[in-house]
Motif scaffolding. Structure first.
Motif, short mmCIF file in Angstrom:
data_model
loop_
_atom_site.label_atom_id
_atom_site.label_comp_id
_atom_site.label_asym_id
_atom_site.label_seq_id
_atom_site.Cartn_x
_atom_site.Cartn_y
_atom_site.Cartn_z
N UNK A 146 3.60 10.32 -6.96
CA UNK A 146 4.54 10.70 -8.01
C UNK A 146 3.82 10.95 -9.33
N UNK A 147 2.78 10.10 -9.59
CA UNK A 147 2.01 10.27 -10.83
C UNK A 147 1.27 11.60 -10.82
N UNK B 229 0.67 17.23 -12.47
CA UNK B 229 0.60 18.66 -12.14
C UNK B 229 1.71 19.43 -12.86
N UNK B 230 2.91 18.85 -12.91
CA UNK B 230 4.02 19.52 -13.60
C UNK B 230 3.72 19.66 -15.08
N UNK B 231 3.11 18.62 -15.68
CA UNK B 231 2.76 18.70 -17.09
C UNK B 231 1.69 19.78 -17.33
N UNK B 232 0.69 19.86 -16.40
CA UNK B 232 -0.36 20.87 -16.54
C UNK B 232 0.23 22.28 -16.43
N UNK C 161 0.84 -1.21 0.00
CA UNK C 161 0.00 0.00 0.00
C UNK C 161 0.86 1.25 0.00
N UNK C 162 1.96 1.25 0.79
CA UNK C 162 2.85 2.41 0.83
C UNK C 162 3.50 2.65 -0.52
N UNK C 163 3.92 1.54 -1.15
CA UNK C 163 4.54 1.69 -2.47
C UNK C 163 3.53 2.22 -3.48
N UNK C 164 2.25 1.71 -3.39
CA UNK C 164 1.21 2.20 -4.33
C UNK C 164 0.91 3.68 -4.10
#
Length: 261
Positions: free
Chosen positions: A52-53, A58-61, A43-46
């Motif tokens: 990150x996704x 947000x960076x792309x927007x 769950x932590x990894x997900x």
């Protein structure tokens, strides 16, 4: 040294083996607890992958908005440059039109100036009557001459024992003080003598008479004086200071009225 290295290697292998053995023991003893630990790790990894996704999205927007803003600014700058160029072109066109119009007007004016002037048609003029010719030729007829806003009535006639005399009379300006009235009359006197010598250079005498309005109506004498031609020749009529003594240098006459002395 070889023995030490061999001992450390053997110890590390035993430690790994112990951990694995312990994990196997825990899995065998509490399989549900081990599964919970695995689930929490997954769950932590997900969650980390999801964050990150989102950050990447947000960076792309943000990059997309920045690109759109830059494009908008470039479009506005382009429109402004086009509008400025259009205004400059219109101003240049107007200037050319104005220059062309002025050139046409100048050309028309030059052509008009080259046209021969029309010869005026002679018109019949009425012949002056004998009385009019007599009055024009008779210098003894009084006439009005204006000099510096003062109107002088000028007469020219012969006086027995003297010869030809010029007589000038005028209405003096009424000022606030006696000194101002006297100064004004003195300057008028210089103008009267100047008129007489210009209009009648052969006169033997020049006489003057100035008046002031009376309180009850009518006029009262303000100055009576006369100068012979010889005396006038000694006066500098162009010097305003001459007015201060011109009355005192008269040859005849009573001078200023008693109220102006």
């Amino acid at each position: 040294m070889v023995k030490i290295a061999a001992g450390l290697g053997t110890g590390f292998v035993l430690l790994i083996g112990g951990v694995l053995a312990l994990g196997g023991i825990l899995w065998a003893v509490d399989p549900d607890g081990m599964q919970e630990i695995v689930d929490e790790q997954e769950a932590a990894e997900a969650a980390e992958a999801s964050q990150e996704a989102q950050e990447s999205k947000a960076a792309e927007a943000e990059a997309s908005r920045s690109a759109e803003a830059d494009a908008s600014h470039e479009a506005e700058a382009s429109e402004s440059a086009e509008a400025e160029a259009s205004r400059d072109a219109q101003a240049s066109k107007s200037a050319e039109a104005e220059a062309s119009r002025e050139a046409e007007e100048s050309k028309s004016a030059a052509e008009e100036s080259e046209e021969p002037a029309e010869t005026p048609t002679p018109t019949e003029t009425s012949k002056p009557s004998e009385e009019t010719e007599k009055e024009a030729a008779d210098p003894s007829q009084p006439r009005d001459i204006e000099r510096y806003d003062t109107e002088f009535t000028v007469s020219y006639y012969e006086v027995g024992g003297v010869g030809m005399q010029v007589f000038l009379e005028w209405a003096a300006s009424e000022n606030f003080t006696v000194d101002l009235m006297r100064t004004g009359i003195q300057q008028d006197t210089l103008d009267a003598l100047d008129i007489a010598t210009e209009e009648y250079p052969d006169a033997a005498r020049v006489a003057v008479h100035a008046t002031l309005p009376a309180e009850g109506g009518g006029d009262v004498p303000a100055l009576n004086a006369a100068w012979d031609a010889e005396t006038i020749e000694t006066l500098d009529l162009d010097d305003p200071l001459t007015g201060e003594t011109v009355i005192d240098q008269r040859d005849t006459g009573g001078g200023f009225h008693r109220d102006l002395k």
